[in-house]
Design a protein around this motif. Structure first.
Motif, short mmCIF file in Angstrom:
data_model
loop_
_atom_site.label_atom_id
_atom_site.label_comp_id
_atom_site.label_asym_id
_atom_site.label_seq_id
_atom_site.Cartn_x
_atom_site.Cartn_y
_atom_site.Cartn_z
N TYR A 141 -12.38 16.23 9.28
CA TYR A 141 -13.81 15.98 9.12
C TYR A 141 -14.52 15.65 10.43
O TYR A 141 -15.70 15.33 10.44
CB TYR A 141 -14.04 14.87 8.09
CG TYR A 141 -13.48 15.23 6.74
CD1 TYR A 141 -14.01 16.29 6.00
CD2 TYR A 141 -12.41 14.52 6.20
CE1 TYR A 141 -13.49 16.64 4.77
CE2 TYR A 141 -11.89 14.86 4.96
CZ TYR A 141 -12.43 15.92 4.26
OH TYR A 141 -11.92 16.26 3.02
N ASN A 164 -18.83 10.94 7.38
CA ASN A 164 -18.52 11.96 6.40
C ASN A 164 -18.02 11.27 5.14
O ASN A 164 -17.02 10.55 5.18
CB ASN A 164 -17.46 12.92 6.94
CG ASN A 164 -17.12 14.01 5.95
OD1 ASN A 164 -16.58 13.74 4.89
ND2 ASN A 164 -17.43 15.25 6.31
N ARG A 177 -14.03 7.93 2.01
CA ARG A 177 -13.25 7.59 0.82
C ARG A 177 -11.76 7.51 1.16
O ARG A 177 -11.06 6.60 0.70
CB ARG A 177 -13.51 8.60 -0.30
CG ARG A 177 -14.89 8.47 -0.91
CD ARG A 177 -15.05 9.23 -2.21
NE ARG A 177 -14.58 10.60 -2.16
CZ ARG A 177 -15.30 11.65 -1.76
NH1 ARG A 177 -16.55 11.46 -1.36
NH2 ARG A 177 -14.79 12.87 -1.77
N ASP A 226 -16.36 12.26 2.56
CA ASP A 226 -14.96 12.57 2.20
C ASP A 226 -14.00 11.76 3.06
O ASP A 226 -13.02 11.21 2.56
CB ASP A 226 -14.68 14.07 2.35
CG ASP A 226 -15.48 14.90 1.36
OD1 ASP A 226 -15.72 14.42 0.23
OD2 ASP A 226 -15.86 16.02 1.72
N ALA A 276 -10.15 9.86 -3.79
CA ALA A 276 -10.25 11.05 -2.93
C ALA A 276 -11.17 12.09 -3.57
O ALA A 276 -11.87 12.82 -2.87
CB ALA A 276 -8.87 11.64 -2.67
N GLU A 277 -11.19 12.12 -4.89
CA GLU A 277 -12.03 13.08 -5.62
C GLU A 277 -13.49 12.62 -5.66
O GLU A 277 -14.39 13.39 -5.37
CB GLU A 277 -11.48 13.25 -7.03
CG GLU A 277 -11.76 14.59 -7.64
CD GLU A 277 -11.07 14.73 -8.98
OE1 GLU A 277 -11.79 14.92 -9.97
OE2 GLU A 277 -9.82 14.62 -9.01
#
Length: 130
Positions: free
Chosen positions: A30, A40, A45, A42, A95-96
């Motif tokens: 990322y 970012n 997390r 993502d 993560a989702e």
């Protein structure tokens, strides 16, 4: 000897190491350069999974070991495995999406509460029966 608790301790440390490696990979994927920890969602997390695991380990590990010493190696290890399972579910859910971390968090929180409560019970009852 506390062989089962030792194995669970090693598994917990291995899981933490895995989350640390996930953060390193996510930094590259990322484009989040150290020391930044944001930029970012993502990445953030994945970073929070590692950080949250670290935040819980000082609660989990002493409770795990005190439970094993004062009550039962086998039961401590069993509850410790539940804690690890909760952390894995937390990791995969988070993560989702941030709102998918709750089940794993609840499982690991209940496991650590059982370990801590059992440790308190074990220590106090040994003190009162000496």
């Amino acid at each position: 000897m506390f062989h089962f608790t030792a194995i669970v301790t090693l598994l917990a440390v291995m899981f933490y190491f895995y989350t640390s490696m996930q953060v390193a990979r996510a930094r590259v994927a990322y484009g989040v350069k150290a020391p930044a920890i944001s930029g970012n969602p993502d990445f953030e997390r994945i970073f929070r999974v590692q950080a949250n695991t670290l935040e819980w380990m000082p609660i989990f590990l002493p409770s795990l070991w005190l439970f094993a010493i004062y009550l039962s190696d086998v039961f401590a290890a069993g509850i410790g495995l539940v804690w690890i399972l909760g952390r894995v579910l937390y990791m995969t859910g988070y993560a989702e999406a941030a709102n998918k971390r709750g089940t794993g968090f609840a499982i690991q929180m209940v496991a650590v509460a059982l370990l801590w409560g059992g440790a308190i019970y074990g220590v106090v009852s040994k003190m009162l029966h000496v």
